[in-house]
Design a protein around this motif. Sequence first.
Motif, mmCIF file in Angstrom:
data_model
loop_
_atom_site.group_PDB
_atom_site.id
_atom_site.type_symbol
_atom_site.label_atom_id
_atom_site.label_comp_id
_atom_site.label_asym_id
_atom_site.label_seq_id
_atom_site.Cartn_x
_atom_site.Cartn_y
_atom_site.Cartn_z
ATOM 1 N N LEU A 140 0.832 -1.207 0.000
ATOM 2 C CA LEU A 140 0.000 0.000 0.000
ATOM 3 C C LEU A 140 0.862 1.251 0.000
ATOM 4 O O LEU A 140 0.593 2.205 -0.738
ATOM 5 N N GLY A 141 1.916 1.261 0.808
ATOM 6 C CA GLY A 141 2.804 2.414 0.845
ATOM 7 C C GLY A 141 3.437 2.679 -0.509
ATOM 8 O O GLY A 141 3.558 3.830 -0.944
ATOM 9 N N GLY A 142 3.830 1.605 -1.189
ATOM 10 C CA GLY A 142 4.402 1.757 -2.515
ATOM 11 C C GLY A 142 3.412 2.325 -3.507
ATOM 12 O O GLY A 142 3.745 3.212 -4.302
ATOM 13 N N ARG A 143 2.187 1.830 -3.467
ATOM 14 C CA ARG A 143 1.144 2.326 -4.380
ATOM 15 C C ARG A 143 0.863 3.804 -4.116
ATOM 16 O O ARG A 143 0.724 4.595 -5.053
ATOM 17 N N ILE A 144 0.770 4.176 -2.861
ATOM 18 C CA ILE A 144 0.488 5.570 -2.520
ATOM 19 C C ILE A 144 1.602 6.490 -3.028
ATOM 20 O O ILE A 144 1.353 7.610 -3.477
ATOM 21 N N MET A 145 2.839 5.997 -3.012
ATOM 22 C CA MET A 145 3.977 6.811 -3.432
ATOM 23 C C MET A 145 4.314 6.673 -4.908
ATOM 24 O O MET A 145 5.368 7.116 -5.348
ATOM 25 N N GLY A 146 3.426 6.052 -5.692
ATOM 26 C CA GLY A 146 3.599 6.089 -7.136
ATOM 27 C C GLY A 146 3.789 4.771 -7.851
ATOM 28 O O GLY A 146 3.864 4.747 -9.076
#
Length: 310
Positions: free
Chosen positions: A201-207
């Motif tokens: 999720l953190g990766g998706r949020i950051m692009g």
Amino acid sequence: MSVKEWDKEKYKGVFVAMYSAYDDTGEVSEERVRKLARYYVSTGVNGLYVGGSSGEGILQTAEERKLVLETVMDEVAKELTVIVHVGANSTKESAELAVHAESVGADAISSVPAIYYRLSEAAVERHWQEMIDSTSLPFIIYNIPQTTGFHLSQSLFKKMAVQDKVIGIKMSGESVFELQQFKVNAEKPFLVYNGPDEQYLGGRIMGADGGIGGTYGVMPELFCRLERLYREGEINEAQQLQCKINAIISKLLSFPSLYGACKAILSLRGIETGIPRLPLLPVGEEDMGSLEALNEEIGKLTASYTRYQV
């Protein structure tokens, strides 16, 4: 071939880093490879990453890696996007595997830097370039410094990313800031895959455009659900699910080897893939009670969500 000619959408979403599939003597089993690939089709994932860390590609001969890929392509090529890890210690073998991947219809190739030797940036660049030049396939950089010992600089990244055939990076380093920097510094439409499963999720949020991960293999529906929640803007619910997934990952990491535990869980579901190849350790009989409980936990959590196709 220009990157604009490639369909970006087919490379986005949830990609299972497919496990090895051996028979009871430790040899590659075509039957088990087929069954495993077919199972993932049924779960709604977008694609497979073949021959990477989870697939034990580095521990297999070139001929074994070719056999695995040929079997996967024959079974699911028209249903899933297939990215092939072709990296090997020698550049010659890596290029050979790249040419083979193109010959059987793979969608893209990918590679880590060569391991063992501490290589200069010039050496890694030449290593990757030989693979890129050997085929017309899109190339996806695989950055995993914690295992290769090579930390990809933004300057080398920019030099590689400017090429039309270099369409993405699998970012398995643990910094979402660095992931975001790769996305920005590509300076063109560019795919970034989140590598660490526990920060999908953190990766998706950051692009990131999706993820490639090994633990997806025992809970693919959960990662598909996580992807859907992100796309629908349900961030709070997505965060809750990521935390539940992370609790499962923590338990998986408590066994002698992550891959041994994951393969044993699949076995409990009737999907036999054999034990991992040494030096990766299998799980022992003393672990099976805990694995059965963990498999049941995954099943209950999965059942609480509706299956869907991303």
